[in-house]
Design an enzyme around this catalytic site. Structure first.
Site, PDB file in Angstrom:
ATOM      1  N   HIS A 139       0.832  -1.207   0.000  1.00  0.00           N
ATOM      2  CA  HIS A 139       0.000   0.000   0.000  1.00  0.00           C
ATOM      3  C   HIS A 139       0.869   1.260   0.000  1.00  0.00           C
ATOM      4  CE1 HIS A 139      -3.539   2.489   1.146  1.00  0.00           C
ATOM      5  NE2 HIS A 139      -2.614   3.205   1.774  1.00  0.00           N
ATOM      6  N   GLU A 140       1.869   1.303   0.862  1.00  0.00           N
ATOM      7  CA  GLU A 140       2.704   2.512   0.961  1.00  0.00           C
ATOM      8  C   GLU A 140       3.547   2.705  -0.306  1.00  0.00           C
ATOM      9  OE1 GLU A 140       2.222   4.789   3.182  1.00  0.00           O
ATOM     10  OE2 GLU A 140       0.741   3.495   4.130  1.00  0.00           O
ATOM     11  N   GLU A 199      -6.302   6.955  -1.396  1.00  0.00           N
ATOM     12  CA  GLU A 199      -6.278   5.787  -0.519  1.00  0.00           C
ATOM     13  C   GLU A 199      -6.780   4.541  -1.242  1.00  0.00           C
ATOM     14  OE1 GLU A 199      -5.022   4.935   2.334  1.00  0.00           O
ATOM     15  OE2 GLU A 199      -4.119   6.914   2.304  1.00  0.00           O
ATOM     16  N   HIS A 202       1.458   4.275  -2.993  1.00  0.00           N
ATOM     17  CA  HIS A 202       1.343   5.745  -2.926  1.00  0.00           C
ATOM     18  C   HIS A 202       2.511   6.405  -3.675  1.00  0.00           C
ATOM     19  CE1 HIS A 202      -2.087   6.595  -0.379  1.00  0.00           C
ATOM     20  NE2 HIS A 202      -1.622   5.912   0.652  1.00  0.00           N
TER      21      HIS A 202
END
Ligand SMILES: [Zn+2]
Length: 264
Positions: free
Chosen positions: A134-135, A197, A138
Protein backbone atom coordinates in the site's frame (compact mmCIF):
# COMPACT_ATOMS: atom_id res chain seq x y z
CA UNK A 1 -3.67 37.84 -17.03
CA UNK A 2 -2.12 38.03 -20.47
CA UNK A 3 -3.02 35.66 -23.24
CA UNK A 4 0.63 34.58 -23.36
CA UNK A 5 0.55 33.68 -19.70
CA UNK A 6 -2.64 31.69 -20.04
CA UNK A 7 -1.10 29.90 -22.99
CA UNK A 8 2.02 29.19 -20.95
CA UNK A 9 -0.03 27.72 -18.12
CA UNK A 10 -1.99 25.56 -20.54
CA UNK A 11 1.26 24.18 -21.96
CA UNK A 12 2.62 23.60 -18.48
CA UNK A 13 -0.52 21.80 -17.32
CA UNK A 14 -0.56 19.70 -20.46
CA UNK A 15 3.08 18.76 -19.95
CA UNK A 16 2.44 17.97 -16.30
CA UNK A 17 -0.41 15.56 -16.90
CA UNK A 18 0.51 11.98 -16.16
CA UNK A 19 -1.27 8.67 -15.81
CA UNK A 20 -1.39 6.48 -12.72
CA UNK A 21 -0.21 2.93 -13.48
CA UNK A 22 -2.79 0.12 -13.14
CA UNK A 23 -5.82 2.40 -12.65
CA UNK A 24 -5.08 4.66 -15.65
CA UNK A 25 -6.35 7.78 -13.85
CA UNK A 26 -5.02 11.12 -15.16
CA UNK A 27 -3.32 13.31 -12.60
CA UNK A 28 -1.59 16.67 -12.50
CA UNK A 29 2.01 16.51 -11.27
CA UNK A 30 3.73 19.90 -11.40
CA UNK A 31 6.87 19.14 -9.39
CA UNK A 32 9.68 17.83 -11.65
CA UNK A 33 10.53 14.18 -10.96
CA UNK A 34 14.24 14.90 -10.22
CA UNK A 35 13.20 17.52 -7.62
CA UNK A 36 10.96 14.96 -5.90
CA UNK A 37 13.70 12.32 -5.87
CA UNK A 38 16.43 14.61 -4.53
CA UNK A 39 14.16 15.96 -1.76
CA UNK A 40 13.20 12.40 -0.93
CA UNK A 41 16.80 11.17 -0.70
CA UNK A 42 17.73 14.13 1.51
CA UNK A 43 14.73 13.89 3.86
CA UNK A 44 14.96 10.11 4.12
CA UNK A 45 18.62 10.36 5.10
CA UNK A 46 17.81 12.98 7.73
CA UNK A 47 14.99 10.85 9.10
CA UNK A 48 17.27 7.81 9.46
CA UNK A 49 19.89 9.94 11.27
CA UNK A 50 17.31 11.27 13.73
CA UNK A 51 15.59 7.95 14.41
CA UNK A 52 16.79 4.62 15.70
CA UNK A 53 16.90 1.53 13.51
CA UNK A 54 15.43 -1.57 15.11
CA UNK A 55 17.97 -3.95 16.63
CA UNK A 56 15.59 -6.85 16.02
CA UNK A 57 17.52 -8.44 13.15
CA UNK A 58 14.83 -10.98 12.40
CA UNK A 59 12.10 -8.34 11.97
CA UNK A 60 14.44 -6.04 10.02
CA UNK A 61 15.21 -8.94 7.68
CA UNK A 62 11.47 -9.56 7.23
CA UNK A 63 10.98 -5.92 6.19
CA UNK A 64 13.85 -6.17 3.67
CA UNK A 65 12.63 -9.53 2.34
CA UNK A 66 9.01 -8.42 1.82
CA UNK A 67 10.17 -5.07 0.42
CA UNK A 68 12.45 -6.75 -2.11
CA UNK A 69 9.62 -9.02 -3.29
CA UNK A 70 7.23 -6.07 -3.73
CA UNK A 71 9.99 -4.11 -5.52
CA UNK A 72 10.55 -7.03 -7.89
CA UNK A 73 6.79 -7.19 -8.61
CA UNK A 74 6.63 -3.43 -9.27
CA UNK A 75 9.59 -3.67 -11.64
CA UNK A 76 7.99 -6.62 -13.44
CA UNK A 77 4.70 -4.72 -13.77
CA UNK A 78 6.41 -1.61 -15.18
CA UNK A 79 8.55 -3.68 -17.58
CA UNK A 80 5.46 -5.50 -18.89
CA UNK A 81 3.78 -2.13 -19.51
CA UNK A 82 6.92 -0.75 -21.23
CA UNK A 83 7.28 1.84 -18.47
CA UNK A 84 10.54 0.69 -16.85
CA UNK A 85 12.11 4.12 -17.46
CA UNK A 86 9.75 5.48 -14.77
CA UNK A 87 11.70 3.54 -12.17
CA UNK A 88 15.23 4.11 -13.44
CA UNK A 89 16.19 6.62 -10.74
CA UNK A 90 14.59 4.68 -7.91
CA UNK A 91 16.97 3.78 -5.08
CA UNK A 92 14.91 1.38 -3.01
CA UNK A 93 15.49 1.11 0.73
CA UNK A 94 13.53 -0.82 3.36
CA UNK A 95 14.24 0.14 6.96
CA UNK A 96 12.61 -0.90 10.23
CA UNK A 97 12.65 1.93 12.78
CA UNK A 98 12.35 1.38 16.54
CA UNK A 99 9.16 3.29 17.38
CA UNK A 100 5.94 2.09 18.97
CA UNK A 101 3.82 4.16 16.57
CA UNK A 102 1.62 1.99 14.38
CA UNK A 103 2.88 3.44 11.11
CA UNK A 104 4.74 3.00 7.82
CA UNK A 105 5.40 5.14 4.74
CA UNK A 106 7.25 5.29 1.45
CA UNK A 107 8.83 8.43 0.02
CA UNK A 108 9.36 8.92 -3.73
CA UNK A 109 12.03 6.69 -5.24
CA UNK A 110 11.19 3.67 -3.08
CA UNK A 111 12.36 4.96 0.31
CA UNK A 112 10.38 2.86 2.80
CA UNK A 113 10.19 3.08 6.60
CA UNK A 114 8.25 0.59 8.71
CA UNK A 115 7.80 1.31 12.44
CA UNK A 116 8.17 -1.59 14.89
CA UNK A 117 4.74 -0.67 16.30
CA UNK A 118 2.95 -1.98 13.22
CA UNK A 119 4.69 -5.38 13.23
CA UNK A 120 2.32 -7.09 15.72
CA UNK A 121 -0.68 -6.02 13.60
CA UNK A 122 1.01 -7.07 10.35
CA UNK A 123 1.77 -10.41 12.07
CA UNK A 124 3.59 -12.14 9.18
CA UNK A 125 5.14 -11.62 5.76
CA UNK A 126 1.80 -11.44 3.95
CA UNK A 127 0.41 -8.92 6.47
CA UNK A 128 3.51 -6.80 6.05
CA UNK A 129 3.11 -7.07 2.26
CA UNK A 130 -0.32 -5.43 2.68
CA UNK A 131 1.26 -2.48 4.51
CA UNK A 132 4.34 -2.13 2.31
CA UNK A 133 2.44 -2.77 -0.92
CA UNK A 134 0.00 0.00 0.00
CA UNK A 135 2.70 2.51 0.96
CA UNK A 136 4.86 1.71 -2.09
CA UNK A 137 1.73 2.15 -4.21
CA UNK A 138 1.34 5.74 -2.93
CA UNK A 139 4.91 6.43 -4.13
CA UNK A 140 4.49 4.60 -7.46
CA UNK A 141 1.26 6.50 -8.13
CA UNK A 142 3.07 9.78 -7.33
CA UNK A 143 0.42 10.80 -4.83
CA UNK A 144 2.92 13.06 -3.04
CA UNK A 145 3.64 15.04 -6.19
CA UNK A 146 -0.08 15.28 -6.89
CA UNK A 147 -0.82 16.63 -3.42
CA UNK A 148 2.07 19.10 -3.57
CA UNK A 149 0.78 20.26 -6.97
CA UNK A 150 -2.68 20.82 -5.52
CA UNK A 151 -1.08 22.81 -2.70
CA UNK A 152 0.91 24.83 -5.22
CA UNK A 153 -2.19 25.72 -7.21
CA UNK A 154 -4.08 26.61 -4.02
CA UNK A 155 -1.24 28.87 -2.86
CA UNK A 156 -0.28 30.52 -6.09
CA UNK A 157 -3.46 30.43 -8.11
CA UNK A 158 -2.81 30.75 -11.81
CA UNK A 159 0.40 32.74 -11.62
CA UNK A 160 3.51 31.38 -13.26
CA UNK A 161 3.74 28.02 -11.59
CA UNK A 162 7.02 27.06 -13.20
CA UNK A 163 8.68 30.31 -12.07
CA UNK A 164 7.42 29.69 -8.56
CA UNK A 165 9.11 26.30 -8.54
CA UNK A 166 12.37 27.56 -9.99
CA UNK A 167 12.65 30.66 -7.82
CA UNK A 168 11.20 29.51 -4.53
CA UNK A 169 12.99 26.43 -3.25
CA UNK A 170 11.80 27.28 0.28
CA UNK A 171 8.15 27.25 -0.84
CA UNK A 172 8.76 23.93 -2.57
CA UNK A 173 10.37 22.57 0.60
CA UNK A 174 7.39 23.67 2.68
CA UNK A 175 5.02 21.97 0.27
CA UNK A 176 7.12 18.85 0.67
CA UNK A 177 6.87 19.07 4.46
CA UNK A 178 3.10 19.43 4.28
CA UNK A 179 2.98 16.11 2.46
CA UNK A 180 5.99 14.21 3.83
CA UNK A 181 6.66 15.90 7.18
CA UNK A 182 7.35 12.66 9.01
CA UNK A 183 9.66 13.84 11.79
CA UNK A 184 8.18 14.47 15.23
CA UNK A 185 8.85 18.20 14.83
CA UNK A 186 6.48 18.41 11.89
CA UNK A 187 3.54 16.61 13.43
CA UNK A 188 1.40 14.13 11.63
CA UNK A 189 1.34 13.80 7.88
CA UNK A 190 -1.74 15.20 6.24
CA UNK A 191 -3.92 12.30 5.17
CA UNK A 192 -4.13 11.29 1.55
CA UNK A 193 -7.45 11.81 -0.20
CA UNK A 194 -10.03 9.07 -0.20
CA UNK A 195 -9.41 8.56 -3.92
CA UNK A 196 -5.67 8.19 -3.38
CA UNK A 197 -6.28 5.79 -0.52
CA UNK A 198 -8.45 3.46 -2.57
CA UNK A 199 -6.01 3.74 -5.48
CA UNK A 200 -3.12 2.74 -3.17
CA UNK A 201 -5.21 -0.19 -1.93
CA UNK A 202 -5.82 -1.27 -5.53
CA UNK A 203 -2.17 -1.00 -6.64
CA UNK A 204 -0.96 -2.51 -3.37
CA UNK A 205 -3.19 -5.57 -3.89
CA UNK A 206 -1.87 -5.99 -7.44
CA UNK A 207 1.78 -5.75 -6.35
CA UNK A 208 1.39 -8.10 -3.35
CA UNK A 209 -0.42 -10.63 -5.55
CA UNK A 210 2.29 -10.43 -8.22
CA UNK A 211 4.85 -10.91 -5.43
CA UNK A 212 3.17 -14.21 -4.56
CA UNK A 213 1.28 -13.18 -1.41
CA UNK A 214 -2.40 -13.97 -0.82
CA UNK A 215 -4.34 -10.68 -1.23
CA UNK A 216 -7.13 -12.02 1.03
CA UNK A 217 -4.74 -11.30 3.91
CA UNK A 218 -5.49 -7.60 3.25
CA UNK A 219 -9.04 -8.14 4.52
CA UNK A 220 -7.92 -9.64 7.82
CA UNK A 221 -5.15 -7.03 8.18
CA UNK A 222 -7.61 -4.12 7.84
CA UNK A 223 -10.02 -5.86 10.22
CA UNK A 224 -7.20 -6.06 12.77
CA UNK A 225 -6.46 -2.35 12.17
CA UNK A 226 -10.14 -1.52 12.65
CA UNK A 227 -10.15 -3.29 16.00
CA UNK A 228 -7.34 -0.94 17.20
CA UNK A 229 -9.73 2.00 17.12
CA UNK A 230 -10.96 1.66 20.70
CA UNK A 231 -7.64 2.49 22.36
CA UNK A 232 -6.82 5.73 24.20
CA UNK A 233 -4.48 6.88 21.43
CA UNK A 234 -5.61 5.69 18.00
CA UNK A 235 -2.62 4.60 15.90
CA UNK A 236 -1.00 7.14 13.59
CA UNK A 237 -1.67 4.82 10.65
CA UNK A 238 -5.40 4.86 11.41
CA UNK A 239 -5.63 8.64 11.39
CA UNK A 240 -4.38 8.65 7.79
CA UNK A 241 -5.86 5.27 6.85
CA UNK A 242 -9.41 4.86 8.16
CA UNK A 243 -9.97 1.11 8.41
CA UNK A 244 -13.68 1.36 7.90
CA UNK A 245 -16.28 -0.89 6.31
CA UNK A 246 -16.06 0.96 2.97
CA UNK A 247 -12.33 0.32 2.62
CA UNK A 248 -12.68 -3.35 3.54
CA UNK A 249 -15.66 -3.82 1.18
CA UNK A 250 -13.73 -2.21 -1.69
CA UNK A 251 -10.77 -4.51 -1.07
CA UNK A 252 -13.02 -7.58 -1.02
CA UNK A 253 -14.62 -6.48 -4.28
CA UNK A 254 -11.24 -6.04 -6.03
CA UNK A 255 -9.61 -9.31 -4.97
CA UNK A 256 -11.22 -11.83 -7.39
CA UNK A 257 -10.30 -9.95 -10.58
CA UNK A 258 -6.80 -9.18 -9.27
CA UNK A 259 -6.20 -12.85 -8.48
CA UNK A 260 -7.50 -13.81 -11.93
CA UNK A 261 -5.28 -11.29 -13.70
CA UNK A 262 -2.11 -11.20 -11.59
CA UNK A 263 -2.15 -14.42 -9.54
CA UNK A 264 0.10 -17.32 -10.36
ZN1 LIG B 1 -2.52 5.21 2.33
Amino acid sequence: MSRFCLYGIAILLLAACSTVPVTGRSQLNLIPGPTMLSMSAQQYGTFLQENKLSQNQQQAATVRRVGARIQEAVERYFASAGLQSHLQNYKWEFNLVEDKQVNAWCMPGGKVVVYTGIMPIARDDAGLAVVMGHEIAHAIAEHGNERMSQGLIAQLGGTALSTALADKPEATRQLWMSVYGVGAQYGAMLPYSRLQESEADHLGLVFMTMAGYDPNVAVSFWERMASQKGGAAPPEFLSTHPADATRIANIKRLIPSIVAQYGK
